[in-house]
Design a protein around this motif. Structure first.
Motif, PDB file in Angstrom:
ATOM      1  N   ILE A   6       0.740  -1.398  -0.016  1.00  6.88           N
ATOM      2  CA  ILE A   6       0.033  -0.048  -0.013  1.00  6.88           C
ATOM      3  C   ILE A   6       0.765   1.360  -0.139  1.00  6.88           C
ATOM      4  CG2 ILE A   6      -1.876   1.309   1.243  1.00  6.88           C
ATOM      5  CD1 ILE A   6      -2.725  -1.352   2.531  1.00  6.88           C
ATOM      6  N   LEU A   7       1.835   1.302   0.700  1.00  7.10           N
ATOM      7  CA  LEU A   7       2.791   2.426   0.937  1.00  7.10           C
ATOM      8  C   LEU A   7       4.422   2.123   0.580  1.00  7.10           C
ATOM      9  CD1 LEU A   7       2.989   5.090   2.335  1.00  7.10           C
ATOM     10  CD2 LEU A   7       3.368   4.064   4.559  1.00  7.10           C
ATOM     11  N   ASP A  35       3.810  -6.512   5.198  1.00  9.58           N
ATOM     12  CA  ASP A  35       3.123  -6.864   3.852  1.00  9.58           C
ATOM     13  C   ASP A  35       2.419  -5.780   3.333  1.00  9.58           C
ATOM     14  OD1 ASP A  35       4.006  -9.525   3.672  1.00  9.58           O
ATOM     15  OD2 ASP A  35       2.154 -10.319   4.455  1.00  9.58           O
ATOM     16  N   LYS A  36       2.199  -4.666   4.144  1.00  9.10           N
ATOM     17  CA  LYS A  36       1.543  -3.429   3.704  1.00  9.10           C
ATOM     18  C   LYS A  36       2.405  -2.067   3.216  1.00  9.10           C
ATOM     19  CE  LYS A  36      -2.713  -4.386   6.315  1.00  9.10           C
ATOM     20  NZ  LYS A  36      -3.732  -3.973   7.393  1.00  9.10           N
ATOM     21  N   GLY A  84       4.606   0.800  -4.317  1.00  7.93           N
ATOM     22  CA  GLY A  84       3.490   1.022  -3.542  1.00  7.93           C
ATOM     23  C   GLY A  84       2.336   1.755  -4.100  1.00  7.93           C
ATOM     24  N   LEU A  85       1.335   1.725  -3.771  1.00  8.68           N
ATOM     25  CA  LEU A  85       0.025   2.445  -4.374  1.00  8.68           C
ATOM     26  C   LEU A  85       0.355   3.927  -4.213  1.00  8.68           C
ATOM     27  CD1 LEU A  85      -2.786   2.815  -5.629  1.00  8.68           C
ATOM     28  CD2 LEU A  85      -3.795   2.753  -3.123  1.00  8.68           C
ATOM     29  N   PRO A  98       6.372   6.873  16.590  1.00 13.02           N
ATOM     30  CA  PRO A  98       5.321   5.549  16.692  1.00 13.02           C
ATOM     31  C   PRO A  98       4.114   5.783  16.099  1.00 13.02           C
ATOM     32  CG  PRO A  98       6.562   6.208  18.934  1.00 13.02           C
ATOM     33  CD  PRO A  98       6.788   7.408  17.876  1.00 13.02           C
ATOM     34  N   GLY A  99       3.581   4.856  15.299  1.00 16.69           N
ATOM     35  CA  GLY A  99       2.328   4.929  15.055  1.00 16.69           C
ATOM     36  C   GLY A  99       2.201   5.449  13.665  1.00 16.69           C
ATOM     37  N   SER A 100       3.315   6.085  13.248  1.00 13.25           N
ATOM     38  CA  SER A 100       3.239   7.109  12.155  1.00 13.25           C
ATOM     39  C   SER A 100       2.888   6.422  10.586  1.00 13.25           C
ATOM     40  CB  SER A 100       4.480   7.798  11.942  1.00 13.25           C
ATOM     41  OG  SER A 100       5.677   6.884  11.947  1.00 13.25           O
ATOM     42  N   ILE A 101       3.520   4.921  10.564  1.00 18.46           N
ATOM     43  CA  ILE A 101       3.094   4.173   9.299  1.00 18.46           C
ATOM     44  C   ILE A 101       1.583   3.996   9.303  1.00 18.46           C
ATOM     45  CG2 ILE A 101       3.791   1.984   8.246  1.00 18.46           C
ATOM     46  CD1 ILE A 101       6.578   1.892   9.427  1.00 18.46           C
TER      47      ILE A 101
END
Length: 307
Positions: A6-7, A35-36, A84-85, A98-101
């Motif tokens: 995705i990214l 995987d994302k 990625g998309l 933290p959490g930014s992805i």
């Protein structure tokens, strides 16, 4: 990876191991599903030591490539490698929060059907909104102001990447060239959530600071004005904001000690192009007036720290 992510987190670097490794660690320490997303690193550093470190990493979604792309054009090479998309530029000195992805993946999911031009402003735009939606490039530039020059904010949908070869790239601001020219018209979104933290940037520089921001950037924006893609009012607004930014640069890069390596030559001549000599002298006087306060403040905190 079995399917396209995705990214894509695209990190162009000049082989600065001390900067890049903490960025990589900040990404994988989040434990997000590999995987994302993927991490793409393009390295144009001469005699780079980075391959030795990369070879010891066991991340299935990490792609490393050495390139001969010159200077800031390396970011273009990096974006082209993304699968990625959405391909997001990441500064090689900025650790991911933290959490930014997860936040970025949510951003992509939110707009994956409409796919507007997206700029990740990292909280630098004065707004209470996390998402600032603009129906045209004029509103987009007016909201971003001179932040549009920061390369780390750019990101493009995979469908736009093939169009890069059709864009005439400014050598100092290839990011701005892509941001403004990769599409003739679009819906625009400024994502204003904080997602990164700049590491120690000692040694940053190597280019003419005041010519780059005071002339080259304004040349790009003035061209948009001449082509009526932005209004004269928007151009003047950005120029006003940029002047305040240049005053800060003069104080912090010229009048105060710095560990940067910017070229500080012919500042007055650079100001003559778009601002004039009056605003050059005004910048100096304002900067000098602030020096006593800064030194007193430093001494105050030094005394407090010694207690």
């Amino acid at each position: 990876m079995d399917k396209e992510p995705i990214l894509s987190l695209c990190i162009p670097t000049n082989g600065a191991v001390e900067w890049v490794l903490p960025v990589i660690e900040s990404i994988y320490s989040q434990g997000y599903d590999t995987d994302k997303f993927e991490v793409v690193i393009t390295d144009n550093g001469k005699d780079s030591q980075l391959p030795a470190y990369i070879s010891k990493m066991n991340y299935p979604n990490l792609c490393y490539k050495q390139t001969s792309a010159e200077g800031f054009l390396n970011l273009v090479s990096c974006l082209k490698e993304g699968k990625g998309l959405f391909c997001k530029m990441i500064n090689h000195r900025s650790v991911m929060l933290p959490g930014s992805i997860a936040d970025m993946v949510s951003l992509v999911e939110k707009y994956k059907y409409t796919q507007p031009i997206v700029y990740c402003a990292d909280g630098n735009v004065k707004s209470d909104s996390e998402y600032i939606e603009c129906t045209n490039i004029n509103d987009f530039v007016r909201n971003l102001s001179y932040c549009c020059s920061w390369s780390a904010g750019i990101g493009f949908w995979h469908k736009d990447i093939p169009q890069i070869t059709n864009v005439k790239l400014n050598k100092m601001f290839p990011n701005a060239s892509l941001l403004f020219e990769i599409r003739n018209d679009s819906h625009y979104v400024i994502w204003n959530k904080k997602y990164e933290h700049m590491c120690d940037d000692s040694g940053k520089g190597g280019y003419d600071l005041f010519n780059t921001f005071g002339v080259v950037l304004l040349d790009i924006l003035n061209d948009l004005r001449i082509r009526t893609r932005i209004t004269s009012e928007t151009f003047v607004s950005v120029k006003r904001d940029l002047y305040r930014f240049l005053c800060e640069l003069y104080l912090n890069e010229v009048l105060l000690p710095t560990k940067h390596t910017f070229v500080i030559h012919h500042v007055a001549q650079s100001f003559d192009v778009y601002f004039g000599r009056y605003y050059y002298w005004k910048m100096i006087l304002v900067g000098l007036s602030k020096l006593p306060y800064i030194y007193i403040r430093k001494c105050y905190f030094k005394i407090l720290g010694g207690r």
